[in-house]
Design a protein around this motif. Structure first.
Motif, PDB file in Angstrom:
ATOM      1  N   GLU A 120      13.634 -18.541  -9.475  1.00 26.09           N
ATOM      2  CA  GLU A 120      12.938 -19.224 -10.546  1.00 26.09           C
ATOM      3  C   GLU A 120      12.475 -18.201 -11.589  1.00 26.09           C
ATOM      4  O   GLU A 120      12.438 -17.013 -11.344  1.00 26.09           O
ATOM      5  N   SER A 121      12.111 -18.702 -12.771  1.00 31.20           N
ATOM      6  CA  SER A 121      11.645 -17.809 -13.838  1.00 31.20           C
ATOM      7  C   SER A 121      10.150 -17.555 -13.666  1.00 31.20           C
ATOM      8  O   SER A 121       9.328 -17.954 -14.481  1.00 31.20           O
ATOM      9  N   VAL A 122       9.822 -16.874 -12.573  1.00 28.69           N
ATOM     10  CA  VAL A 122       8.427 -16.586 -12.235  1.00 28.69           C
ATOM     11  C   VAL A 122       8.288 -15.090 -11.987  1.00 28.69           C
ATOM     12  O   VAL A 122       9.130 -14.483 -11.321  1.00 28.69           O
ATOM     13  N   MET A 123       7.235 -14.479 -12.539  1.00 31.36           N
ATOM     14  CA  MET A 123       6.950 -13.079 -12.267  1.00 31.36           C
ATOM     15  C   MET A 123       5.696 -12.996 -11.403  1.00 31.36           C
ATOM     16  O   MET A 123       4.700 -13.673 -11.670  1.00 31.36           O
ATOM     17  N   LEU A 124       5.761 -12.183 -10.361  1.00 29.56           N
ATOM     18  CA  LEU A 124       4.647 -12.029  -9.423  1.00 29.56           C
ATOM     19  C   LEU A 124       4.180 -10.583  -9.416  1.00 29.56           C
ATOM     20  O   LEU A 124       4.955  -9.668  -9.131  1.00 29.56           O
ATOM     21  N   SER A 125       2.912 -10.370  -9.757  1.00 28.99           N
ATOM     22  CA  SER A 125       2.297  -9.048  -9.711  1.00 28.99           C
ATOM     23  C   SER A 125       1.143  -9.062  -8.721  1.00 28.99           C
ATOM     24  O   SER A 125       0.682 -10.136  -8.296  1.00 28.99           O
ATOM     25  N   THR A 126       0.678  -7.878  -8.340  1.00 32.38           N
ATOM     26  CA  THR A 126      -0.433  -7.776  -7.389  1.00 32.38           C
ATOM     27  C   THR A 126      -1.492  -6.820  -7.914  1.00 32.38           C
ATOM     28  O   THR A 126      -1.178  -5.844  -8.605  1.00 32.38           O
ATOM     29  N   VAL A 127      -2.745  -7.098  -7.576  1.00 30.30           N
ATOM     30  CA  VAL A 127      -3.878  -6.227  -7.895  1.00 30.30           C
ATOM     31  C   VAL A 127      -4.508  -5.808  -6.576  1.00 30.30           C
ATOM     32  O   VAL A 127      -4.906  -6.649  -5.771  1.00 30.30           O
ATOM     33  N   SER A 128      -4.590  -4.509  -6.356  1.00 29.00           N
ATOM     34  CA  SER A 128      -5.000  -3.940  -5.078  1.00 29.00           C
ATOM     35  C   SER A 128      -6.473  -3.546  -5.111  1.00 29.00           C
ATOM     36  O   SER A 128      -6.928  -2.868  -6.041  1.00 29.00           O
ATOM     37  N   TYR A 129      -7.209  -3.947  -4.048  1.00 25.98           N
ATOM     38  CA  TYR A 129      -8.640  -3.636  -3.945  1.00 25.98           C
ATOM     39  C   TYR A 129      -8.920  -2.811  -2.694  1.00 25.98           C
ATOM     40  O   TYR A 129      -8.259  -2.971  -1.661  1.00 25.98           O
ATOM     41  N   GLY A 130      -9.944  -1.960  -2.790  1.00 30.82           N
ATOM     42  CA  GLY A 130     -10.423  -1.207  -1.630  1.00 30.82           C
ATOM     43  C   GLY A 130      -9.350  -0.329  -1.013  1.00 30.82           C
ATOM     44  O   GLY A 130      -8.428   0.151  -1.676  1.00 30.82           O
ATOM     45  N   ASN A 131      -9.480  -0.098   0.299  1.00 30.79           N
ATOM     46  CA  ASN A 131      -8.487   0.681   1.045  1.00 30.79           C
ATOM     47  C   ASN A 131      -7.352  -0.241   1.468  1.00 30.79           C
ATOM     48  O   ASN A 131      -7.217  -0.615   2.630  1.00 30.79           O
ATOM     49  N   ALA A 132      -6.537  -0.606   0.499  1.00 30.89           N
ATOM     50  CA  ALA A 132      -5.568  -1.675   0.687  1.00 30.89           C
ATOM     51  C   ALA A 132      -4.336  -1.240   1.464  1.00 30.89           C
ATOM     52  O   ALA A 132      -4.034  -0.048   1.606  1.00 30.89           O
ATOM     53  N   ASP A 133      -3.632  -2.250   1.969  1.00 26.73           N
ATOM     54  CA  ASP A 133      -2.275  -2.068   2.477  1.00 26.73           C
ATOM     55  C   ASP A 133      -1.375  -2.033   1.246  1.00 26.73           C
ATOM     56  O   ASP A 133      -0.692  -3.000   0.913  1.00 26.73           O
ATOM     57  N   PHE A 134      -1.403  -0.883   0.575  1.00 25.16           N
ATOM     58  CA  PHE A 134      -0.733  -0.771  -0.719  1.00 25.16           C
ATOM     59  C   PHE A 134       0.768  -0.969  -0.583  1.00 25.16           C
ATOM     60  O   PHE A 134       1.421  -1.514  -1.480  1.00 25.16           O
ATOM     61  N   ALA A 135       1.348  -0.532   0.538  1.00 28.69           N
ATOM     62  CA  ALA A 135       2.795  -0.676   0.729  1.00 28.69           C
ATOM     63  C   ALA A 135       3.197  -2.149   0.695  1.00 28.69           C
ATOM     64  O   ALA A 135       4.217  -2.513   0.094  1.00 28.69           O
ATOM     65  N   LEU A 136       2.409  -3.021   1.340  1.00 24.54           N
ATOM     66  CA  LEU A 136       2.716  -4.441   1.337  1.00 24.54           C
ATOM     67  C   LEU A 136       2.587  -5.027  -0.068  1.00 24.54           C
ATOM     68  O   LEU A 136       3.470  -5.756  -0.536  1.00 24.54           O
ATOM     69  N   LEU A 137       1.488  -4.715  -0.748  1.00 23.34           N
ATOM     70  CA  LEU A 137       1.278  -5.263  -2.087  1.00 23.34           C
ATOM     71  C   LEU A 137       2.328  -4.750  -3.068  1.00 23.34           C
ATOM     72  O   LEU A 137       2.780  -5.486  -3.954  1.00 23.34           O
ATOM     73  N   ASP A 138       2.735  -3.501  -2.922  1.00 26.04           N
ATOM     74  CA  ASP A 138       3.771  -2.952  -3.793  1.00 26.04           C
ATOM     75  C   ASP A 138       5.109  -3.627  -3.534  1.00 26.04           C
ATOM     76  O   ASP A 138       5.876  -3.902  -4.459  1.00 26.04           O
ATOM     77  N   MET A 139       5.415  -3.902  -2.264  1.00 25.75           N
ATOM     78  CA  MET A 139       6.653  -4.598  -1.918  1.00 25.75           C
ATOM     79  C   MET A 139       6.664  -6.000  -2.522  1.00 25.75           C
ATOM     80  O   MET A 139       7.673  -6.448  -3.087  1.00 25.75           O
ATOM     81  N   ILE A 140       5.538  -6.705  -2.427  1.00 23.42           N
ATOM     82  CA  ILE A 140       5.448  -8.060  -2.977  1.00 23.42           C
ATOM     83  C   ILE A 140       5.700  -8.033  -4.486  1.00 23.42           C
ATOM     84  O   ILE A 140       6.467  -8.840  -5.023  1.00 23.42           O
ATOM     85  N   ALA A 141       5.043  -7.105  -5.187  1.00 16.43           N
ATOM     86  CA  ALA A 141       5.213  -7.016  -6.641  1.00 16.43           C
ATOM     87  C   ALA A 141       6.633  -6.621  -7.017  1.00 16.43           C
ATOM     88  O   ALA A 141       7.210  -7.154  -7.967  1.00 16.43           O
ATOM     89  N   SER A 142       7.190  -5.680  -6.270  1.00 10.17           N
ATOM     90  CA  SER A 142       8.550  -5.221  -6.575  1.00 10.17           C
ATOM     91  C   SER A 142       9.550  -6.358  -6.454  1.00 10.17           C
ATOM     92  O   SER A 142      10.389  -6.573  -7.341  1.00 10.17           O
ATOM     93  N   LYS A 143       9.464  -7.117  -5.358  1.00 12.33           N
ATOM     94  CA  LYS A 143      10.400  -8.225  -5.164  1.00 12.33           C
ATOM     95  C   LYS A 143      10.064  -9.415  -6.063  1.00 12.33           C
ATOM     96  O   LYS A 143      10.926 -10.269  -6.314  1.00 12.33           O
ATOM     97  N   GLY A 144       8.829  -9.462  -6.550  1.00  8.74           N
ATOM     98  CA  GLY A 144       8.442 -10.537  -7.452  1.00  8.74           C
ATOM     99  C   GLY A 144       8.703 -10.227  -8.913  1.00  8.74           C
ATOM    100  O   GLY A 144       8.396 -11.041  -9.792  1.00  8.74           O
TER     101      GLY A 144
END
Length: 251
Positions: A170-194
């Motif tokens: 779909e024509s949807v863009m997904l970004s993530t905003v990371s807080y605290g001592n985050a699981d940055f690898a997961l959030l980065d993966m989500i944004a990259s694939k989104g």
């Protein structure tokens, strides 16, 4: 009938081509009507966000104020989540001017966010996907520390991947905003694939700039046209204004 010279690098004419204009190809003018824009905020209110909730509420309030300033016709939805089955649609497709008015739904929805229970990101992303509509420029922004653990980290990773696979069609863009001592690898993966970016929450201005840099539309390109020559003839396109010859029969 006209002729086009082929010139060598020394300036000598080595061959002359005969050019016969065939016909002019025309395209329909592009649709310039405004495209509806929809911002879907997906907010982590799980227990691990306890120490970041105040920062998140402040960031959300400032981001929405900035969004209203640049596009007061923007539609806004706000989804919050904690454990599996605990996803809450707090704002659904409301104009941002209404959301941010003194008695609007925005301040109430943001202030009501409280950290509790486990984390099921996939469930919230499924609800966000259900809010998308064809023909809209939709941006989903996931605010989280990324520790997806309900029903389990493995199950969540698999479920999130499935949702991202659906969004990619779909024509949807997904970004993530990371807080605290985050699981940055997961959030980065989500944004990259989104198709978006992963940003650390270090001030609303920086987050806003990063998200909008990622969501700027690509330069518009006219659709391709296909040209075929009769009986295998080679067609040559020549621009008088650029004084340039364009070679190749095809697209």
């Amino acid at each position: 009938m006209s002729y086009i010279p082929l010139v060598s690098i020394t300036g000598t004419t080595v061959r002359t081509l005969r050019a016969t204009p065939l016909h002019v190809l025309e395209r329909e003018p592009p649709d310039t009507s405004p495209v509806k824009s929809h911002l879907i905020l997906v907010i982590d209110q799980s227990g691990s966000m306890y120490y970041s909730m105040e920062e998140m509420r402040a960031t959300l309030t400032k981001l929405l104020a900035l969004e209203e300033y640049i596009n007061d016709s923007l539609l806004v939805s706000l989804v919050s989540y904690s454990g599996k089955g605990e996803t809450y649609l707090r704002i659904e497709r409301e104009p941002i001017a209404s959301v941010m008015s003194p008695r609007g739904s925005g301040p109430t929805a943001i202030e009501s966010l409280r950290a509790t229970n486990l984390t099921c990101i996939s469930g919230a992303l499924k609800v966000a996907r259900s809010l998308t509509r064809a023909g809209e420029a939709t941006t989903i922004v996931l605010h989280s520390d990324g520790y997806a653990n309900d029903p389990s980290p493995y199950a969540e990773t698999t479920s999130i991947a499935d949702v991202l696979s659906d969004l990619s069609e779909e024509s949807v863009m997904l970004s993530t905003v990371s807080y605290g001592n985050a699981d940055f690898a997961l959030l980065d993966m989500i944004a990259s694939k989104g198709g978006g970016v992963c940003v650390q929450a270090r001030g609303a201005g920086q987050v806003f700039d990063a998200l909008h840099a990622a969501s700027k539309p690509a330069a518009s390109v006219d659709p391709a046209i296909t040209v075929t020559g009769a009986n295998g003839a080679t067609l040559v396109g020549y621009s008088k204004s650029a004084r340039r010859t364009f070679w190749g029969t095809g697209e």
